[in-house]
Design an enzyme around this catalytic site. Structure first.
Site, short mmCIF file in Angstrom:
data_model
loop_
_atom_site.label_atom_id
_atom_site.label_comp_id
_atom_site.label_asym_id
_atom_site.label_seq_id
_atom_site.Cartn_x
_atom_site.Cartn_y
_atom_site.Cartn_z
N LYS A 602 77.76 15.90 69.31
CA LYS A 602 76.84 16.96 69.37
C LYS A 602 77.69 18.13 69.27
O LYS A 602 78.48 18.49 70.19
CB LYS A 602 76.10 16.98 70.96
CG LYS A 602 75.00 18.05 71.13
CD LYS A 602 74.41 18.39 72.28
CE LYS A 602 73.30 19.32 72.37
NZ LYS A 602 73.95 20.65 71.73
N ARG A 622 66.22 26.74 63.92
CA ARG A 622 65.22 25.77 64.64
C ARG A 622 63.96 26.35 65.08
O ARG A 622 63.18 25.92 65.26
CB ARG A 622 66.03 25.17 65.90
CG ARG A 622 66.47 26.35 66.83
CD ARG A 622 67.30 25.75 67.95
NE ARG A 622 66.47 24.97 68.85
CZ ARG A 622 67.12 24.05 69.66
NH1 ARG A 622 68.13 23.62 69.50
NH2 ARG A 622 66.33 23.27 70.62
N GLU A 650 73.28 20.45 61.32
CA GLU A 650 74.19 21.41 62.05
C GLU A 650 75.03 22.15 61.52
O GLU A 650 75.89 21.72 60.42
CB GLU A 650 74.77 20.76 63.25
CG GLU A 650 75.35 21.64 64.45
CD GLU A 650 74.33 21.77 65.47
OE1 GLU A 650 74.70 22.47 66.45
OE2 GLU A 650 73.21 20.93 65.45
N LYS A 787 70.33 13.51 74.83
CA LYS A 787 71.67 14.26 74.58
C LYS A 787 72.38 14.10 76.32
O LYS A 787 71.85 14.36 77.35
CB LYS A 787 71.43 15.63 74.38
CG LYS A 787 70.68 16.47 75.39
CD LYS A 787 70.60 17.90 74.71
CE LYS A 787 69.85 18.80 75.34
NZ LYS A 787 69.41 20.41 74.73
#
Length: 917
Positions: A602, A622, A650, A787
Site C-alpha cells: 500500500k 479517486r 497509484e 487493507k
C-alpha cells in the site's frame, strides 16, 4: 370569477360558504385550530387533524364538524371543495373551490407556510383563477433566514444557556410553534419540560398522529433538572410558574423577531425568527405557483402588498376593500412601505420575477432545501424530473441538481467561480457599490447569498430564461478566452436575472446548491420518476459518469445500454481497514478457501485511474477530478502505449531511485484554492512551477478495468491481472510501472505481520490483501479487498474551524474533525488539532473554510464537511469529551488529503478497533 364578499369574514355567496369567519355561522370552512380562525359554527368543514384538535381544545361535538382528508372532494351547491395542506401548523388546510358549471376556480390559503416544518404537512399549491392570500408578513423586510440558520440559532441559544448554568425558555404558541420547537430539541437529544398548556396541545397532536413528538414532560413548579429546556406560551412569560425558575434565559420564537427592537418589546433575552407563516419571498412564491388572474389579500399588510403587486402588473386588492378607491400610485422609484420606523423604500420590490423554467428550477431547489425528510426530497425531485418534457432539459436538470454546471463526461473542465471573479462581475452592474458589496459579503460569508442580497438592491430587469439558455451560458462561459471576457459575460447574465435565479446561477458556478442533495439521492429520484430500480440507476450512472445521460436512459427504459468506456471515470474500488494481521487473515478465510493470500504494497501516494483512447489520455483522482494539469508526463507516457485501456493504480513521487512520501506529492497537486481562484480555470499562473522544480512521479498500475473494447469489471481479479501481465502494456516506461508486484503468502497471521513490517520498512503505508476471485466493485468498500496499515492515522473530515491565537489570531488554524458512524451515517467528533501545517497551508484552509461556513459561534466556524485531513496520533482512548465516545492523544495533522472526499473517511467502528492497539 367566483364572487367573494367581506362581512366580518370572507363569504362566498354562491356555495353559501364562509371562510374562517370571526363569528359563528351556519356553514363555514375552518383552516386550522388556532383560536383566531375558529368560532362555534353550526357546521364546520376542516381537515381530519384539525377536527381532532378542535374537539380536544374547544370541546366541539363531532356532529358539528365535517372532517375530510387532504385532496378529497366535497360537493356543495354546484361547487367542488378540496382541501390542500397549508404547512402552517398540524392539520392546517387551504381550500380549493371549483364552480362545476364553468370550471372557475378559487384558492383560499388561510395561514400558510412555504417552508417545510417538522410537525405540519408540507404545503401543496394548485392553480386558481382567484387567489385569496394571507399576507401577515407582506413587507420586503420580512425575508426570514434559512431554516438551517434559524434552527442553529435556537440550538445555540439553548446550548449557551445550559453551558452557563441557566434554564433556556422558548416562548411559542401552545399549538404550532411549541410543537415545532419540541420536535427540533427532541431530534437533537435535548430533554424538554412543557408548560401545562403546551403539554395539553402536544398530547392532542400526538393523538391526532402528528409525528416527531415525545411523551410530554410537564413543568410543574419543581426544580428543572440540569440539561433540560422549557417551552411555554408567550402569555406565560410573567406567570408564577416561569418566575419560579429564577436563573432562566428566555427567547421569543416569532417572525416578528425581524423587526427592530423585538427583544426589548417582548422583554426577552433574544428573539429568534422561527415562524409558521410565509415570509415575503414565500408570498411571491405562492403567487408564482398558483398563477392567479386576480388576488385578494387578507390579514397583515394587505394594502401594502396588494399595491406592490399592482406595480408588478397584477390585479390585486385588499379583501377588506379599503384600497380600491386609490386614484393614483406613486411611481416605482418613489414607492415605499410603512414600517415601525417610518417609510422604508426597497429596490428588491422592483423585480418582477418572470415565470420561466429557471424560476421553476429555483423553486424546486428551495423547496427541496427546506425539506428535511429524505423521502420527501426524493418525491419533490421525482415529480419535477418526470414533468420535464424534453430529454435535453431532463439531462441538464439532473446534472445541475448535483451542483454540477457542466456534465462530467461531456466536459472535463473545472466549473467553479471564485470570489474575485464574482465580485468584479457584480460591481459592473448599474448601482453596485463596493462598500455595500463588502458589507453584505462579510455578513453572509456565502457567495450565492451575497449575490441574491446585492441584486435585490439593484435596478435589474429580469427576463425569462429556460434551461437551454442557461446551459448555453455555461458553455459560453467555459470557452471564454480570458478572465475579463468571463467577468463581462457573468455581469451581463446577472443583469437579466431575478435575484432568486441569480443566487441559483452562482450556486451552480460554485459547485454546490446547498440543498442537502447528493448524487445518491438524485439517483433515487430518477429511479422513482421513471419506475426503475435504484440499483440499476446507480450502476448505469457509475458507468456513464453522467447523471443526465443516465436519466435519459431511465426515462426510455434503456439503462442496460450503459457501459464502461475510456475517458469517463468511475468510482474506485475501496479496501476495508483491518486493525491487525489476525483480523485480516480471519476476514479473508472464507473467500480465499485456504489458498495463499494475495498481498500488494500500500503505497503512500494518490489513487488514480489512467485512461487512453486513440490519441487522447486522461488521469482522474479517486473523487473523479481530472489530474491532467498536475501530471502531464503521465498522459504523455500513456499515449506511447499501444491500444486503449483503463488502468487503476497509484501515483507516487519517485526520485533518485527511491520512493518519496505523500508530502512530496502535495506540491504537484493544485493548491486548495486553485479550483476556487477563477472561473473555469485550471491551476493558476501563480501556482505553476517549472518541471525542474517538481518531484518526478510514477504511475504504478495494479488493475486493468477496460481493454480491447471490453469491460473487465465483472471478471475476477486473477483474470484481470493475467490480462494485464500478458498485454503489451508491460512495455517498460520511465513514468509507468505495469503491473505492481504481488506476494503470495500462506494464510498465517505471523507471516502477514512480518510482511507488513517489511512493507513499512520499505517506506510504504502498509499492505493490501485481495481475494483473487473478487470482481471490481466501483465505489464499494467490501471484504474483497482489505487493507492493513499503520494504526497511528485516521482519515477525518473537518466539521469546525476556529481562530487561532497569537500570530494565528487572524486565521482559522484549529480544526475539529470527525469520523463516520457506519450504523447511521452520522459524523462523530473524535478530536481537534492545530499542528502539522505550514502557514501557507493554513491560509489556504482559512479561505476554504470561510467560503464553506454554515454558521459562526464567536471564534468558531461550523463548516461544511468537505475537507479531509489525515490525522496522526499517539493513541486513542474512550472519552466523554466528544460525541464519538473517543478522544485522540496528541493528535496532529499528517496530511491534507485533497484526493479524498467525505465519503472516504474512516468509520467510528474502525476507530474503536484501534483503542487497544
Amino acid at each position: 370569477m367566483i364572487e367573494v364578499r367581506f362581512q366580518r369574514g370572507l363569504y362566498l355567496p354562491e356555495p353559501d360558504l364562509w371562510l374562517d369567519p370571526y363569528d359563528a355561522q351556519p356553514w363555514a370552512f375552518v383552516s386550522h385550530a388556532h383560536a383566531d380562525h375558529f368560532a362555534r359554527h353550526e357546521m364546520a368543514l376542516c381537515s381530519t387533524v384539525t377536527a381532532a384538535l378542535v374537539r380536544s381544545r374547544y370541546g366541539i361535538a363531532e356532529s358539528r364538524l365535517l372532517p375530510a382528508s387532504f385532496h378529497t372532494t366535497v360537493e356543495r351547491n354546484g361547487f367542488r371543495l378540496r382541501m390542500l395542506p397549508a404547512g402552517h401548523i398540524a392539520g392546517s388546510a387551504m381550500l380549493h373551490v371549483t364552480r362545476i358549471a364553468d370550471g372557475s376556480t378559487l384558492l383560499y390559503t388561510g395561514d400558510f407556510k412555504v417552508r417545510k416544518g417538522r410537525t405540519a404537512e408540507p404545503v401543496v399549491f394548485q392553480q386558481a383563477d382567484l387567489l385569496i392570500l394571507e399576507t401577515t408578513f407582506g413587507l420586503p423586510q420580512f425575508n426570514f433566514p434559512s431554516p438551517m440558520e434559524v434552527e442553529s440559532a435556537v440550538l445555540r441559544f439553548v446550548h449557551d444557556a445550559l453551558a452557563d448554568g441557566e434554564v433556556p425558555v422558548l416562548l411559542g404558541y401552545s399549538l404550532g410553534k411549541a410543537q415545532e420547537a419540541l420536535a427540533l430539541l427532541t431530534e437533537h437529544g435535548i430533554p424538554t419540560l412543557l408548560h401545562p398548556n403546551v403539554a395539553d396541545m402536544t398530547v392532542a397532536c400526538r393523538e391526532a398522529g402528528v409525528p416527531g413528538l415525545p411523551e410530554p414532560l410537564i413543568l410543574d413548579g419543581t426544580p428543572v433538572p440540569a440539561g433540560h429546556a422549557v417551552i411555554a406560551p408567550p402569555n406565560a412569560v410573567r406567570s408564577k410558574l416561569l418566575r419560579a425558575l429564577g436563573n432562566r434565559r428566555v427567547a421569543m420564537l416569532s417572525g416578528w423577531a425581524m423587526t427592530p427592537g423585538a427583544s426589548f418589546r417582548y422583554r426577552v433575552d433574544e428573539a429568534i425568527p422561527l415562524s409558521d407563516h410565509a415570509d415575503y419571498p414565500g408570498l411571491l412564491e405562492c403567487i408564482q405557483r398558483v398563477r392567479p388572474k386576480k388576488i385578494l389579500t387578507v390579514h397583515g399588510y394587505t394594502r401594502e402588498f396588494a399595491a406592490e403587486l399592482r406595480l408588478r402588473g397584477q390585479e390585486a386588492w385588499s379583501a377588506t376593500g379599503n384600497d380600491q378607491m386609490e386614484l393614483a400610485l406613486a411611481p416605482p422609484s418613489a414607492r415605499g412601505f410603512l414600517t415601525g420606523s417610518g417609510i422604508q423604500t426597497t429596490a428588491s420590490a422592483r423585480h418582477v420575477r418572470p415565470i420561466c423554467a429557471l424560476a421553476d428550477f429555483t423553486s424546486l431547489c428551495r423547496l427541496t432545501g427546506e425539506t428535511s425528510s429524505r423521502l420527501e426530497k426524493i418525491r419533490h425531485l421525482a415529480a419535477y424530473l418526470k414533468g420535464l418534457v424534453s430529454d435535453e432539459d431532463l439531462a441538464r436538470a439532473a446534472n445541475w441538481l448535483t451542483g454540477r454546471a457542466l456534465p462530467r463526461a461531456a466536459d472535463r473542465r473545472a466549473v467553479f467561480t471564485g470570489g474575485a471573479t464574482l465580485r468584479r462581475a457584480l460591481l459592473k452592474l448599474p448601482g453596485a457599490r463596493e462598500e455595500r458589496y463588502r458589507e453584505i459579503s462579510i455578513s453572509q460569508a456565502d457567495a450565492a447569498r451575497t449575490t441574491r442580497l446585492l441584486l435585490q438592491e439593484l435596478p435589474l430587469k429580469p427576463e425569462p430564461l429556460d434551461l437551454a439558455g442557461l446551459a448555453a451560458f455555461f458553455e459560453q462561459l467555459a470557452s471564454s478566452p480570458g478572465s475579463l471576457a468571463r467577468i463581462d459575460l457573468l455581469a451581463s447574465r446577472l443583469r437579466t436575472l431575478h435575484p432568486a435565479e441569480g443566487e441559483t446561477l452562482v450556486k451552480l458556478l460554485t459547485g454546490d446548491l446547498r440543498i442537502g442533495l447528493k448524487e445518491g439521492l438524485v439517483e433515487d429520484a430518477v429511479a422513482e420518476a421513471f419506475g426503475a430500480e435504484p440499483t440499476s440507476v446507480r450502476h448505469a450512472h457509475m458507468l456513464t459518469g453522467d447523471l443526465g445521460e443516465t436519466a435519459r436512459l431511465a426515462r426510455h427504459k434503456r439503462l442496460e445500454e450503459a457501459s464502461l468506456r475510456p475517458l469517463v471515470p468511475i468510482k474506485v474500488m475501496l479496501a476495508s481497514p483491518m486493525p491487525d494481521a489476525a483480523s485480516l487473515v480471519a476476514a479473508l478465510a472464507e473467500r480465499n478457501d485456504g489458498n495463499p493470500l494475495w498481498l500488494e504494497p500500500k503505497y503512500d501516494g494518490i489513487r488514480a485511474q489512467l485512461h487512453k483512447q486513440g490519441d487522447q489520455a486522461a488521469l482522474f483522482s479517486r473523487d473523479l477530478r481530472p489530474l491532467d494539469a498536475e501530471f502531464p508526463e503521465l498522459l504523455a507516457a500513456a499515449l506511447e502505449l499501444p491500444g486503449d485501456f483503463i488502468l487503476d493504480g497509484e501515483i507516487i513521487a519517485y526520485a533518485e531511485g527511491r520512493r518519496l512520501t505523500f508530502h512530496d506529492l502535495q506540491t504537484r497537486l493544485g493548491r486548495l484554492s486553485t479550483a476556487q481562484g477563477d472561473l473555469f480555470s485550471g491551476p493558476s499562473n501563480s501556482q505553476s512551477q517549472s518541471s525542474s522544480s517538481l518531484p518526478p512521479v510514477r504511475f504504478i498500475a495494479f488493475d486493468l478495468l477496460w481493454h480491447a473494447e471490453q469491460s473487465l469489471l465483472h471478471h475476477p481479479l486473477k483474470e484481470r491481472r493475467q490480462l494485464l501481465e500478458n498485454s503489451a502494456l508491460r512495455i517498460p516506461h520511465s513514468a509507468l510501472i505495469v503491473p505492481i508486484a504481488v506476494a503470495h503468502l500462506p494464510p498465517d497471521a505471523d507471516a502477514v505481520q512480518a510482511a507488513f513490517k517489511l512493507a513499512r520498512a520499505d517506506g510504504n503505508e502498509g499492505l493490501i490483501a485481495k481475494a483473487p476471485n473478487s470482481p471490481y466493485s466501483p465505489g464499494r468498500r467490501g471484504k474483497g479487498w482489505l487493507k492493513l496499515k499503520t494504526s497511528t492515522t485516521l482519515d477525518c473530515v473537518v466539521v469546525a474551524a476556529e481562530q487561532g491565537h497569537g500570530k494565528r489570531a487572524e486565521v482559522l488554524s484549529d480544526y475539529t474533525f470527525a469520523v463516520r458512524d457506519a450504523s447511521n451515517g452520522q459524523l462523530r467528533i473524535v478530536g481537534k488539532a492545530y499542528s502539522g501545517l505550514t502557514d501557507a497551508e493554513i491560509e489556504d484552509l482559512t479561505e476554504h473554510f470561510k467560503r464553506h461556513t454554515l454558521s459562526t459561534e464567536r471564534r468558531k466556524h461550523i463548516v461544511e464537511p468537505n475537507l479531509v485531513l489525515e490525522i496522526a496520533f499517539d493513541s486513542i482512548q474512550p472519552s466523554k469529551r466528544h460525541d464519538s465516545g473517543l478522544a485522540m492523544r496528541f493528535p496532529r495533522i499528517h496530511a491534507i488529503r485533497r484526493d479524498k472526499t467525505a465519503a472516504d473517511i474512516d468509520t467510528l467502528q474502525y476507530a474503536w478497533s484501534l483503542v487497544d492497539a
